[in-house]
Motif scaffolding. Structure first.
Motif, PDB file in Angstrom:
ATOM      1  N   PRO A  83       0.847  -1.194   0.000  1.00  0.00           N
ATOM      2  CA  PRO A  83       0.000   0.000   0.000  1.00  0.00           C
ATOM      3  C   PRO A  83       0.888   1.252   0.000  1.00  0.00           C
ATOM      4  N   LEU A  84       0.584   2.183  -0.878  1.00  0.00           N
ATOM      5  CA  LEU A  84       1.346   3.428  -0.962  1.00  0.00           C
ATOM      6  C   LEU A  84       0.401   4.613  -0.921  1.00  0.00           C
ATOM      7  N   SER A  85       0.868   5.706  -0.364  1.00  0.00           N
ATOM      8  CA  SER A  85       0.112   6.955  -0.480  1.00  0.00           C
ATOM      9  C   SER A  85       0.257   7.454  -1.915  1.00  0.00           C
ATOM     10  N   SER A  86      -0.564   8.410  -2.282  1.00  0.00           N
ATOM     11  CA  SER A  86      -0.462   8.982  -3.626  1.00  0.00           C
ATOM     12  C   SER A  86       0.904   9.619  -3.843  1.00  0.00           C
ATOM     13  N   ALA A  87       1.406  10.315  -2.825  1.00  0.00           N
ATOM     14  CA  ALA A  87       2.730  10.946  -2.942  1.00  0.00           C
ATOM     15  C   ALA A  87       3.823   9.891  -3.078  1.00  0.00           C
ATOM     16  N   ALA A  88       3.700   8.783  -2.346  1.00  0.00           N
ATOM     17  CA  ALA A  88       4.704   7.718  -2.441  1.00  0.00           C
ATOM     18  C   ALA A  88       4.655   7.048  -3.809  1.00  0.00           C
ATOM     19  N   GLY A 113      -8.647 -11.949  -9.759  1.00  0.00           N
ATOM     20  CA  GLY A 113      -7.293 -11.487  -9.503  1.00  0.00           C
ATOM     21  C   GLY A 113      -6.347 -11.716 -10.662  1.00  0.00           C
ATOM     22  N   LEU A 114      -5.071 -11.832 -10.325  1.00  0.00           N
ATOM     23  CA  LEU A 114      -4.000 -12.020 -11.308  1.00  0.00           C
ATOM     24  C   LEU A 114      -3.289 -13.341 -11.070  1.00  0.00           C
ATOM     25  N   ASP A 115      -2.783 -13.903 -12.142  1.00  0.00           N
ATOM     26  CA  ASP A 115      -1.967 -15.110 -12.063  1.00  0.00           C
ATOM     27  C   ASP A 115      -0.738 -14.821 -11.199  1.00  0.00           C
ATOM     28  N   PRO A 116      -0.383 -15.716 -10.277  1.00  0.00           N
ATOM     29  CA  PRO A 116       0.801 -15.492  -9.443  1.00  0.00           C
ATOM     30  C   PRO A 116       2.075 -15.212 -10.245  1.00  0.00           C
ATOM     31  N   ALA A 117       2.216 -15.790 -11.420  1.00  0.00           N
ATOM     32  CA  ALA A 117       3.411 -15.548 -12.240  1.00  0.00           C
ATOM     33  C   ALA A 117       3.477 -14.097 -12.703  1.00  0.00           C
ATOM     34  N   VAL A 118       2.336 -13.484 -12.980  1.00  0.00           N
ATOM     35  CA  VAL A 118       2.292 -12.071 -13.390  1.00  0.00           C
ATOM     36  C   VAL A 118       2.720 -11.192 -12.213  1.00  0.00           C
ATOM     37  N   LYS A 119       2.209 -11.507 -11.037  1.00  0.00           N
ATOM     38  CA  LYS A 119       2.578 -10.744  -9.840  1.00  0.00           C
ATOM     39  C   LYS A 119       4.079 -10.862  -9.563  1.00  0.00           C
ATOM     40  N   GLN A 120       4.595 -12.078  -9.683  1.00  0.00           N
ATOM     41  CA  GLN A 120       6.013 -12.338  -9.410  1.00  0.00           C
ATOM     42  C   GLN A 120       6.926 -11.573 -10.371  1.00  0.00           C
ATOM     43  N   ALA A 121       6.519 -11.452 -11.618  1.00  0.00           N
ATOM     44  CA  ALA A 121       7.350 -10.797 -12.634  1.00  0.00           C
ATOM     45  C   ALA A 121       7.299  -9.272 -12.542  1.00  0.00           C
ATOM     46  N   ALA A 122       6.365  -8.736 -11.779  1.00  0.00           N
ATOM     47  CA  ALA A 122       6.179  -7.281 -11.704  1.00  0.00           C
ATOM     48  C   ALA A 122       7.312  -6.608 -10.932  1.00  0.00           C
ATOM     49  N   ALA A 123       7.663  -5.407 -11.364  1.00  0.00           N
ATOM     50  CA  ALA A 123       8.661  -4.597 -10.655  1.00  0.00           C
ATOM     51  C   ALA A 123       8.097  -4.094  -9.329  1.00  0.00           C
ATOM     52  N   LEU A 124       6.768  -3.952  -9.265  1.00  0.00           N
ATOM     53  CA  LEU A 124       6.095  -3.470  -8.060  1.00  0.00           C
ATOM     54  C   LEU A 124       4.738  -4.140  -7.973  1.00  0.00           C
ATOM     55  N   ARG A 125       4.405  -4.618  -6.791  1.00  0.00           N
ATOM     56  CA  ARG A 125       3.056  -5.097  -6.513  1.00  0.00           C
ATOM     57  C   ARG A 125       2.409  -4.039  -5.641  1.00  0.00           C
ATOM     58  N   LEU A 126       1.308  -3.495  -6.116  1.00  0.00           N
ATOM     59  CA  LEU A 126       0.666  -2.351  -5.487  1.00  0.00           C
ATOM     60  C   LEU A 126      -0.740  -2.711  -5.036  1.00  0.00           C
ATOM     61  N   SER A 127      -1.089  -2.279  -3.843  1.00  0.00           N
ATOM     62  CA  SER A 127      -2.444  -2.469  -3.323  1.00  0.00           C
ATOM     63  C   SER A 127      -3.055  -1.102  -3.064  1.00  0.00           C
ATOM     64  N   PHE A 128      -4.277  -0.913  -3.539  1.00  0.00           N
ATOM     65  CA  PHE A 128      -4.987   0.332  -3.235  1.00  0.00           C
ATOM     66  C   PHE A 128      -5.557   0.297  -1.824  1.00  0.00           C
ATOM     67  N   SER A 129      -5.825  -0.912  -1.322  1.00  0.00           N
ATOM     68  CA  SER A 129      -6.469  -1.037  -0.025  1.00  0.00           C
ATOM     69  C   SER A 129      -6.561  -2.517   0.324  1.00  0.00           C
ATOM     70  N   PRO A 130      -6.698  -2.849   1.606  1.00  0.00           N
ATOM     71  CA  PRO A 130      -6.975  -4.243   1.942  1.00  0.00           C
ATOM     72  C   PRO A 130      -8.407  -4.645   1.572  1.00  0.00           C
ATOM     73  N   LEU A 137     -13.959  -0.640 -11.198  1.00  0.00           N
ATOM     74  CA  LEU A 137     -13.634   0.519 -10.368  1.00  0.00           C
ATOM     75  C   LEU A 137     -12.120   0.634 -10.194  1.00  0.00           C
ATOM     76  N   ALA A 138     -11.436  -0.485 -10.069  1.00  0.00           N
ATOM     77  CA  ALA A 138      -9.975  -0.463  -9.941  1.00  0.00           C
ATOM     78  C   ALA A 138      -9.338   0.205 -11.147  1.00  0.00           C
ATOM     79  N   ARG A 139      -9.932   0.016 -12.326  1.00  0.00           N
ATOM     80  CA  ARG A 139      -9.402   0.650 -13.538  1.00  0.00           C
ATOM     81  C   ARG A 139      -9.514   2.164 -13.432  1.00  0.00           C
ATOM     82  N   VAL A 140     -10.667   2.653 -12.992  1.00  0.00           N
ATOM     83  CA  VAL A 140     -10.845   4.106 -12.814  1.00  0.00           C
ATOM     84  C   VAL A 140      -9.883   4.616 -11.747  1.00  0.00           C
ATOM     85  N   MET A 141      -9.764   3.886 -10.652  1.00  0.00           N
ATOM     86  CA  MET A 141      -8.869   4.296  -9.573  1.00  0.00           C
ATOM     87  C   MET A 141      -7.416   4.331 -10.038  1.00  0.00           C
TER      88      MET A 141
END
Length: 160
Positions: A83-88, A113-130, A137-141
Motif C-alpha cells: 500500500p502506498l500513499s499517492s505521494a509515495a 485477480g491475477l496469475d501469481p506468475a504475473v505478480k512475481q514478474a512485476a517490478a512493483l506489486r501495489l495495493s490500493f487497499s486491503p 472501479l480499480a481501472r478508474v482508480m
C-alpha cells in the motif's frame, strides 16, 4: 515522454465506467502517452472450483506478456501488494523514470485477480487497499492515481 499502458483483464461494459476512464485518459494525455489495453477474461462456470479459477488465471496471465513491450516496468495491482500513499506512488514512478524506465504498465486482473506468475514478474506489486473493489472501479482508480502522480510530479494543484 513516459509511456504508460494500463493492461486490464476484461472489458468495461457499462457506459459510466468507460466515461470515467476516458476522462482520466484525456487528462493524462498532457503528461504521458497513455494506452489502455484489454485482454479477454477467461470464461468460468457459475460456481467455479479452485482448480478452475487457477486455470483461468493462468490462461489470462499467459495472454498478458504479449501486451507488455520489452523493457517495461510492470506494476501488478493486487490486494497483497504494497500500500502506498499517492505521494509515495508519485515518488516510485519518478524514481523508475529517472532510473531509465520509459514505459510503465499497470496490470489489473479479472474479478478473481491475477496469475501469481504475473505478480512475481512485476517490478512493483501495489495495493490500493486491503478492501476488495470491482475490477472496473480499480481501472478508474488506477487512472486517477496515475493522473494524481503526474500532477504531484509536475507540482500541479490537483493533489492537495
Amino acid at each position: 515522454m513516459l509511456s504508460i499502458s494500463l493492461l486490464c483483464v476484461g472489458k468495461l461494459k457499462e457506459r459510466y465506467w468507460r466515461e470515467a476512464c476516458a476522462e482520466y485518459v484525456k487528462r493524462l494525455g498532457g503528461f504521458c502517452k497513455i494506452n489502455v489495453v484489454e485482454v479477454d477474461e477467461q470464461r468460468l462456470p457459475e460456481r467455479p472450483s479452485v482448480a478452475e479459477i487457477g486455470a483461468a488465471l493462468k490462461a489470462e496471465g499467459a495472454r498478458l506478456p504479449a501486451k507488455i513491450p520489452a523493457g517495461t516496468a510492470a506494476v501488478a495491482l493486487c490486494v497483497e501488494g504494497q500500500p502506498l500513499s499517492s505521494a509515495a506512488l508519485a515518488e516510485k514512478i519518478t524514481a523508475m523514470t529517472t532510473g531509465g524506465v520509459s514505459h510503465l504498465a499497470m496490470v489489473i486482473g479479472s474479478s478473481h485477480g491475477l496469475d501469481p506468475a504475473v505478480k512475481q514478474a512485476a517490478a512493483l506489486r501495489l495495493s490500493f487497499s486491503p478492501m476488495t473493489f470491482p475490477h472496473q472501479l480499480a481501472r478508474v482508480m488506477a487512472l486517477e492515481q496515475l493522473y494524481r502522480a503526474m500532477q504531484i510530479h509536475a507540482g500541479g494543484r490537483y493533489h492537495k
